[in-house]
Write an enzyme that holds these catalytic residues in place. Structure first.
Site, PDB file in Angstrom:
ATOM      1  N   LYS A   1     100.244   7.192   0.473  1.00  0.00           N
ATOM      2  CA  LYS A   1     100.993   7.816   1.549  1.00  0.00           C
ATOM      3  C   LYS A   1     102.329   7.088   1.708  1.00  0.00           C
ATOM      4  O   LYS A   1     102.374   5.866   1.773  1.00  0.00           O
ATOM      5  CB  LYS A   1     100.193   7.744   2.846  1.00  0.00           C
ATOM      6  CG  LYS A   1     100.709   8.645   3.954  1.00  0.00           C
ATOM      7  CD  LYS A   1      99.702   8.714   5.087  1.00  0.00           C
ATOM      8  CE  LYS A   1     100.164   9.688   6.174  1.00  0.00           C
ATOM      9  NZ  LYS A   1      99.154   9.856   7.220  1.00  0.00           N
TER      10      LYS A   1
ATOM     11  N   ARG B   1      87.790  22.655  18.885  1.00  0.00           N
ATOM     12  CA  ARG B   1      86.864  22.546  17.762  1.00  0.00           C
ATOM     13  C   ARG B   1      85.504  22.007  18.188  1.00  0.00           C
ATOM     14  O   ARG B   1      84.517  22.167  17.472  1.00  0.00           O
ATOM     15  CB  ARG B   1      87.469  21.643  16.679  1.00  0.00           C
ATOM     16  CG  ARG B   1      88.875  22.023  16.273  1.00  0.00           C
ATOM     17  CD  ARG B   1      89.381  21.190  15.112  1.00  0.00           C
ATOM     18  NE  ARG B   1      89.425  21.996  13.917  1.00  0.00           N
ATOM     19  CZ  ARG B   1      89.555  21.515  12.677  1.00  0.00           C
ATOM     20  NH1 ARG B   1      89.631  20.220  12.485  1.00  0.00           N
ATOM     21  NH2 ARG B   1      89.598  22.308  11.648  1.00  0.00           N
TER      22      ARG B   1
ATOM     23  N   GLU C   1      85.607  16.320  15.635  1.00  0.00           N
ATOM     24  CA  GLU C   1      85.620  16.578  17.065  1.00  0.00           C
ATOM     25  C   GLU C   1      84.244  16.992  17.599  1.00  0.00           C
ATOM     26  O   GLU C   1      83.864  16.619  18.712  1.00  0.00           O
ATOM     27  CB  GLU C   1      86.643  17.675  17.389  1.00  0.00           C
ATOM     28  CG  GLU C   1      88.085  17.291  17.088  1.00  0.00           C
ATOM     29  CD  GLU C   1      88.499  17.573  15.643  1.00  0.00           C
ATOM     30  OE1 GLU C   1      89.680  17.342  15.326  1.00  0.00           O
ATOM     31  OE2 GLU C   1      87.644  18.020  14.853  1.00  0.00           O
TER      32      GLU C   1
END
Length: 635
Positions: free
Chosen positions: A286, A400, A372
């Site tokens: 990243k 969610r 979640e």
């Protein structure tokens, strides 16, 4: 226009078709230019940064190898798609990302035919890509379908549900899943052994033998076929993390270096020829190619405009704290006086304000990754055993976990506090991150206490109120800063269901919920109206509302939430239940998904700034114009 002297190859790539006209030997140079252009453009506009830098080579090779847009590439998570947007006709507009009428920050189907599936949240790509593969197979369409899942998205259960389905289908779907693995904890795996294994599992020879063996052995469920399959899985399992995917029915390839253009080309050439579900594991970094981003992957995940030469410069201390800051400080203060407090976040430590808590109370901090649903049921389990869990979650992420909120928390009336950040209009991230629905979907759940603070100090007070309450409670607050009210250090609770009468006026009462209260006060002062900071969406202050109904000609409800089923609907329901008929004006967000723009622009478009509220009230009650004092309404 893109400067052809600085970007001689990229400036000629207006679509992937142009890219595919280049020789393979030129792809490395295109990727280098793409990375430099991405750094320059995001430096001007701000936006998601690190994830896009990590997929530059992968994006370039995918659009080179596949006939996009006819072949489908599904990106997951969406914030790694900036290089994709640059290569698919949006190069010269990428600097407008997140701005009003500019390029969307995530894949958006109506923006481009290359954006095959809209995604703002994570872990949806495999399900969507599998659906595309099934539909294409039924239609006899041979197009290829690729899902690129990365940046932590494989931590969510939905990804494994899709893998389980795809791997167990008969006939097998033709689907390629690319796992973009950019976790620093495994970056050291990119080395000689890893490259060797990548070459072996991705080689033409090995796969020719594998496919030939399938034909020779016939039925894949026959004893000889099962034996050979098991032998292959155990052989791979000795060296690479493939066994899980193989057990789920995917042919695993990798891991390979996701920044090695030649390796990616070689492996994808092979995988394009294979049938059935395939999984390619690539290791990426990243922030690749920008040293500061590689060294601070969290800080450079998303950035404001910056100078690429100097990097992101830390801003001077803010004059007032954000609501997220208020929550983070409250959480630490409450934890210091109550050892039963436990904090949960679904992979949003920084965004939800839990950095300080995670350092001061590491044994009471639980980051469950992008899960979640698990976060809510985990909290329910904790509450069953006497703990006091606080779930810090974005409004749209809570959607969610709605089933778990209802079935596992509310039905059992468990002692769980939801600290809901990014409630209402969020702004530049667009519809996928706009918390416009939460008051509606929370208000209808039995046993819930739902609160919306009007300012920073009230946010702290309502968090204490919700925490002190026995049972499920939610405090919903917006992104960014509030009106600048001084925050008291005490941990004071407010009476549940008690509103705050901010101004006694005449004729019309403005009933404001949450962040809209300051604008309502401006209008109330200008038109001499009553202004109520409602504080509680559920339960409403029934006593005050009935008193005001006797002395006022009408109500106007104001909320940073959709009108349908929102807080204003609760007021109307209460009056109807009491047999009271009076004019009510409901002001809130539209029955539509808002586009990306600043929070201020979107509130103004919805008529929820002071000018919009004033205009709507005067339109409904024109007689109020006689008491209009413009100087008081322009603050």
């Amino acid at each position: 226009m893109t400067d052809p002297t600085r970007y001689p190859l990229l400036s000629k790539v207006d679509s992937p078709a142009d890219l595919r006209q280049l020789p393979e030997s030129g792809l490395r140079a295109v990727a280098d230019e793409l990375r430099a252009y991405l750094i320059e453009s995001v430096g001007k506009s701000g936006g998601h940064f690190g994830a896009g830098l990590g997929v530059v080579e992968l994006t370039t090779v995918l659009h080179y190898m596949y006939d996009t847009p006819d072949d489908r590439i599904v990106w997951d998570v969406g914030h790694q798609c900036y290089p994709h947007k640059i290569l698919t006709g949006r190069r010269d507009r990428i600097h407008t990302v997140k701005q009003k009428d500019g390029v969307a920050p995530f894949p958006k189907r109506e923006e481009s035919e290359f954006d095959t599936f809209g995604v703002g949240h994570s872990s949806t790509s495999i399900s969507a890509a599998l659906g595309m593969a099934i539909a294409n197979a039924r239609a006899g369409n041979p197009r290829k379908v690729v899902a690129v899942i990365g940046d932590g998205a494989m931590t969510a259960g939905m990804a494994y549900e899709a893998l389980n389905h795809a791997g167990g289908m008969d006939p097998e779907p033709d689907l390629l899943v690319i796992l973009n693995d950019n976790r620093m904890s495994i970056s050291e795996a990119v080395g000689g052994l890893t490259q060797m294994l990548g070459r072996m599992t991705g080689s033409k020879t090995l796969n020719a033998l594998r496919e030939g063996g399938k034909k020779l052995l016939g039925d894949k469920n026959s004893p000889p076929a099962r034996f050979v399959k098991r032998w292959e899985e155990h052989w791979k399992g000795m060296f690479v993390p493939s066994t899980l995917f193989e057990e789920m029915g995917f042919h695993y390839t990798g891991p390979i270096d996701g920044h090695d253009v030649d390796a990616l080309l070689g492996v994808l050439k092979t995988l394009k020829t294979l049938k059935g579900p395939q999984l390619l594991h690539v290791i990426t970094t990243k922030g690749k190619g920008y040293e500061l981003a590689e060294g601070d992957q969290i800080g450079y995940h998303a950035v404001s405009p910056f100078d690429p030469q100097t990097g992101v410069v830390a801003k001077a201390g803010a004059s007032k704290p954000t609501y997220t800051d208020v929550f983070g400080d409250w959480l630490c203060d409450m934890a210091a006086v109550d050892e039963q407090l436990l904090a949960i976040t679904p992979a949003m430590r920084e965004g939800s304000g839990l950095v300080r808590f995670s350092k001061e109370f590491p044994q009471r901090y639980f980051d469950v990754a992008i899960a979640e649903q698990h976060a809510l049921t985990l909290a329910a389990g904790m509450a069953c055993e006497g703990a006091k869990p606080v779930v810090a979650i974005y409004s749209t992420f809570l959607q969610r976990g709605y089933d778990q909120l209802v079935h596992d928390v509310a039905i059992q009336d468990l002692d769980v506090l939801l600290a809901i950040d990014r409630g209402g209009v969020v702004g530049p991230d667009g519809a996928t991150h706009a918390g416009n629905l939460d008051l509606s979907f929370l208000r209808c759940v039995p046993n819930m206490v739902v609160m919306a603070p009007a300012d920073e100090n009230e946010c702290r007070q309502l968090l204490t109120t919700g925490y002190s309450h026995t049972g499920p409670a939610a405090v919903r607050y917006p992104r960014g800063t509030g009106p600048g009210v001084a925050i008291q250090p005490s941990l004071d609770a407010l009476p549940i269901g008690k509103a705050d009468l901010r101004r006694n006026g005449s004729r019309i009462a403005l009933l404001a919920f949450g962040a809209i209260v300051p604008a309502a006060q401006q209008v109330g002062e200008a038109l001499d109206l009553t202004v109520v900071n409602m504080r509680f969406v559920k339960p409403l202050d029934r006593t005050l509302l009935l008193e005001l109904a006797k002395t006022h000609d009408g109500f106007a409800t104001l909320e940073d939430n959709v009108v349908a089923g929102g807080a204003g609907s609760g007021v109307a329901e209460l009056l109807a239940a009491e047999g009271i008929s009076m004019p009510i004006l409901h002001l809130g967000l539209p029955d539509a998904f808002q586009h990306h723009a600043s929070r201020e622009d979107l509130l103004a478009e919805a008529g929820l700034d002071a000018a919009g509220i004033r205009a709507a009230v005067l339109k409904r009650w024109p007689g109020l114009a006689g008491s209009f004092r413009p100087q008081a309404a322009t603050a």
